[in-house]
Every structure is written in structure tokens, then in C-alpha cells.
Design a protein around this motif. Structure first.
Motif, mmCIF file in Angstrom:
data_model
loop_
_atom_site.group_PDB
_atom_site.id
_atom_site.type_symbol
_atom_site.label_atom_id
_atom_site.label_comp_id
_atom_site.label_asym_id
_atom_site.label_seq_id
_atom_site.Cartn_x
_atom_site.Cartn_y
_atom_site.Cartn_z
ATOM 1 N N TYR A 179 0.815 -1.212 0.000
ATOM 2 C CA TYR A 179 0.000 0.000 0.000
ATOM 3 C C TYR A 179 0.848 1.261 0.000
ATOM 4 O O TYR A 179 0.711 2.106 -0.888
ATOM 5 C CB TYR A 179 -0.947 0.006 1.199
ATOM 6 C CG TYR A 179 -1.724 1.292 1.361
ATOM 7 C CD1 TYR A 179 -2.477 1.801 0.303
ATOM 8 C CD2 TYR A 179 -1.698 2.013 2.551
ATOM 9 C CE1 TYR A 179 -3.177 2.994 0.429
ATOM 10 C CE2 TYR A 179 -2.403 3.197 2.695
ATOM 11 C CZ TYR A 179 -3.141 3.691 1.628
ATOM 12 O OH TYR A 179 -3.836 4.864 1.758
ATOM 13 N N SER A 233 -7.701 -4.211 5.872
ATOM 14 C CA SER A 233 -7.419 -2.928 5.261
ATOM 15 C C SER A 233 -6.891 -3.013 3.831
ATOM 16 O O SER A 233 -5.785 -3.491 3.584
ATOM 17 C CB SER A 233 -6.413 -2.174 6.132
ATOM 18 O OG SER A 233 -6.284 -0.839 5.699
ATOM 19 N N ARG A 234 -7.732 -2.567 2.890
ATOM 20 C CA ARG A 234 -7.374 -2.415 1.481
ATOM 21 C C ARG A 234 -6.887 -3.722 0.845
ATOM 22 O O ARG A 234 -6.150 -3.700 -0.134
ATOM 23 C CB ARG A 234 -6.329 -1.300 1.322
ATOM 24 C CG ARG A 234 -6.848 0.059 1.791
ATOM 25 C CD ARG A 234 -5.817 1.137 1.653
ATOM 26 N NE ARG A 234 -6.303 2.422 2.129
ATOM 27 C CZ ARG A 234 -6.874 3.356 1.374
ATOM 28 N NH1 ARG A 234 -7.054 3.143 0.085
ATOM 29 N NH2 ARG A 234 -7.271 4.500 1.884
ATOM 30 N N VAL A 263 -5.738 -0.560 -5.090
ATOM 31 C CA VAL A 263 -5.454 -0.397 -3.661
ATOM 32 C C VAL A 263 -5.856 0.978 -3.145
ATOM 33 O O VAL A 263 -6.459 1.108 -2.070
ATOM 34 C CB VAL A 263 -3.954 -0.653 -3.395
ATOM 35 C CG1 VAL A 263 -3.600 -0.295 -1.956
ATOM 36 C CG2 VAL A 263 -3.601 -2.104 -3.668
ATOM 37 N N ARG A 312 -9.782 1.532 -2.114
ATOM 38 C CA ARG A 312 -10.462 0.452 -1.391
ATOM 39 C C ARG A 312 -10.920 0.828 0.020
ATOM 40 O O ARG A 312 -11.397 -0.035 0.752
ATOM 41 C CB ARG A 312 -9.533 -0.766 -1.296
ATOM 42 C CG ARG A 312 -9.213 -1.385 -2.634
ATOM 43 C CD ARG A 312 -8.209 -2.523 -2.502
ATOM 44 N NE ARG A 312 -7.815 -3.050 -3.803
ATOM 45 C CZ ARG A 312 -6.863 -3.973 -3.978
ATOM 46 N NH1 ARG A 312 -6.218 -4.463 -2.930
ATOM 47 N NH2 ARG A 312 -6.554 -4.391 -5.185
ATOM 48 N N THR A 354 -13.303 -1.388 2.549
ATOM 49 C CA THR A 354 -12.676 -1.823 3.800
ATOM 50 C C THR A 354 -13.547 -1.468 4.993
ATOM 51 O O THR A 354 -13.747 -2.285 5.912
ATOM 52 C CB THR A 354 -11.297 -1.169 3.960
ATOM 53 O OG1 THR A 354 -10.428 -1.627 2.918
ATOM 54 C CG2 THR A 354 -10.687 -1.506 5.311
#
Length: 288
Positions: free
Chosen positions: A30, A221-222, A234, A237, A241
Motif C-alpha cells: 500500500y 485494510s485495502r 489499492v 479500497r 474496507t
């Protein structure tokens, strides 16, 4: 629902904890190395604590495939940050994201209070290290997948049953080695050893894992299952999430590993208020 104790902190029934992600890696999926340097990592720590993080999870090796990182390099990337957080923020739990017993031992000595073993006991000595240092332990599920590999045509007769069986077995083993039961967490480990359908089913049926009585951590998360569900990269998202976060919180998960701390905190506070576990901050509509 029991009290969760991690290091110097405890979280009672109905309380949600946010675990902020701080990666000391140059190739994170990320942030792409945004917190690799100590100065940038420390600024990130200060930011997430201000935004309401209860736990800071420090990692020195990218979860997925990438350049090899040996144990000495992993420790060198993370030990100084772990020690600094432990010294500066007494109310914040310091977690280390590692699957290696040697790294876990070095970082517990530096101040880590939770070992986040995302590779399901691939190194069986990790649990003994947590016990020796009085640290908590995250017991995860990968379906036998080896560290830093991607899933390929994985199948389960029932993915939720598999997760329940394997994570509870790891927790019971860790407790037998001396890890305090109130400091053990189960993680269904979305995406690891799973396809998107598996991760969606785990979210939909998370109450079955919660029903084991062990506190549950989710790392949503993502992740790719969010991206593949919505067809998004990514960077886009976060809404997906947060949707999965709200569902997991409603089902009873206790700890939420997140890149976006402030947004996650707001979602969890809202879920807690709807459940009746948290009072609204400024209720006045129709009351005056």
C-alpha cells in the motif's frame, strides 16, 4: 466476552481496539516504502496515536513475495522504532508483525508486547518466545501456505470450519506453553491462503469464530478481496474496507488492523453506539 490484556493495556467487553500499521519496508503493497526511513515512520506513529490507535503494529518484511530479508535485517529495520514507541507512548501497545522466533525475541526485548504471527506458526518457536516474554500472540490461519507466497487454487470443504479448527488449536498450544489466555487473539487472516470468495465467507460468518470465546482480530485494510469484490485498485479500497470493518465489528471482532486509523475509529465508534456500548458524543436532536 472477556477482558483482553495486552502488555500494559486492557480492553473490556464492548471495547474495540484499532491496530495501526507501520511498515519499515521499502516495498509494502500500500504505502510503497513511505515509512521505511525512521523519521517518516516516527511521524506516522505520532499521527496514528493522535488519531486514536490503541496498538501500533511494526513490520520489517513485506507479507507477499519480494526481495529476501534475513532475520538480522528484519531486526535492524524494526528494533529502534519498537523501543521508541514503547518508551514514548505508555498507553499504546507495541506489536511486531513477524513469523520468526528470533525476530520476535529481539523485539520483545526492545519493548514489543504483542507478536502478530500472520503465518500461522510457520516457526513453531514463536509461541514459546511470546510466553517467555509475557507477550500476547495472534494465532492466524493460512491453510498451510508458506510465508511470503501467494495462494494458488486453494480449496476448503468449509473455510470457516478450517479457520476455527486451526486457530483455536494454535491458541490452545500457546496457552499450554505459557502465553496468558487473556492475551491470545484469533485472526482468520483474510487473503492469506484464501481466494476472495473464502474471505467474503469468513466475513459473513465471523460470528462463528467469535463464538469460540477467544478474542478475534481482523486485518481487512485495502486487501485484495476488497479490491476484487469491487473492481478497485489499492488506493480506492477504503469504503469497501470500512464496510467489511462494520460487519466484522457487529459480529464481535475486537481488534482491527488498519492503514486508515481515523476512519476506522469512527466506524467502530458508530457500531459501538448502535450496539448500545457507547454513548453519543453530543446528542441534542429532539431532546430540548
Amino acid at each position: 466476552m472477556s477482558v483482553l490484556r495486552l502488555g500494559r493495556s486492557s480492553f473490556g467487553p464492548g471495547e474495540f481496539a484499532v491496530m495501526a500499521i507501520v511498515n519499515r519496508t521499502p516495498d509494502s503493497f500500500y504505502d510503497r516504502g513511505a515509512t521505511f526511513a525512521f523519521e517518516q515512520a516516527w511521524r506516522r506513529v505520532e499521527q496514528v496515536v493522535a488519531e486514536g490507535a490503541d496498538i501500533v503494529d511494526v513490520g520489517g518484511v513485506k507479507a507477499g513475495p519480494g526481495a529476501p530479508v534475513d532475520e538480522d535485517e528484519e531486526i535492524a529495520r524494526t528494533a529502534d522504532l519498537v523501543a521508541a514507541i514503547h518508551e514514548k507512548f505508555a498507553d499504546v501497545v507495541v506489536s511486531v508483525d513477524t513469523y520468526r522466533a528470533g525476530t520476535a525475541a529481539a523485539l520483545c526485548e526492545a519493548g514489543a508486547e504483542l507478536v502478530n504471527d500472520t503465518w500461522a506458526g510457520a516457526d513453531p518457536e514463536v509461541a514459546a518466545v511470546a510466553a517467555e516474554h509475557g507477550a500476547g500472540l495472534v494465532c492466524s490461519h493460512t491453510g498451510g501456505q508458506r510465508p511470503r507466497t501467494l495462494p494458488h487454487r486453494v480449496r476448503y470443504a468449509d473455510v470457516v470450519d478450517d479457520v476455527v479448527r486451526d486457530t483455536t488449536a494454535l491458541a490452545e498450544r500457546a496457552a499450554g506453553l505459557g502465553v496468558a489466555p487473556e492475551s491470545l487473539l484469533l485472526d482468520p487472516t483474510h487473503d492469506f491462503g484464501k481466494n476472495t470468495y473464502h474471505s467474503l465467507e469468513l466475513t459473513r460468518r465471523l460470528d462463528e469464530l467469535v463464538g469460540t470465546g477467544w478474542p478475534v482480530l481482523v486485518s481487512l485494510s485495502r486487501k485484495d478481496f476488497v479490491g476484487e469484490t469491487l473492481g478497485l485498485p489499492v488506493g480506492e479500497r477504503l469504503p469497501g474496507t470500512l464496510g467489511a470493518t462494520a460487519i466484522s465489528a457487529w459480529h464481535g471482532a475486537r481488534v482491527f488492523r488498519a492503514h486508515d486509523v481515523a476512519a476506522t475509529r469512527q466506524v467502530l465508534d458508530m457500531v459501538a453506539a448502535v450496539r448500545g456500548d457507547r454513548r453519543p458524543v453530543a446528542p441534542y436532536r429532539g431532546l430540548a
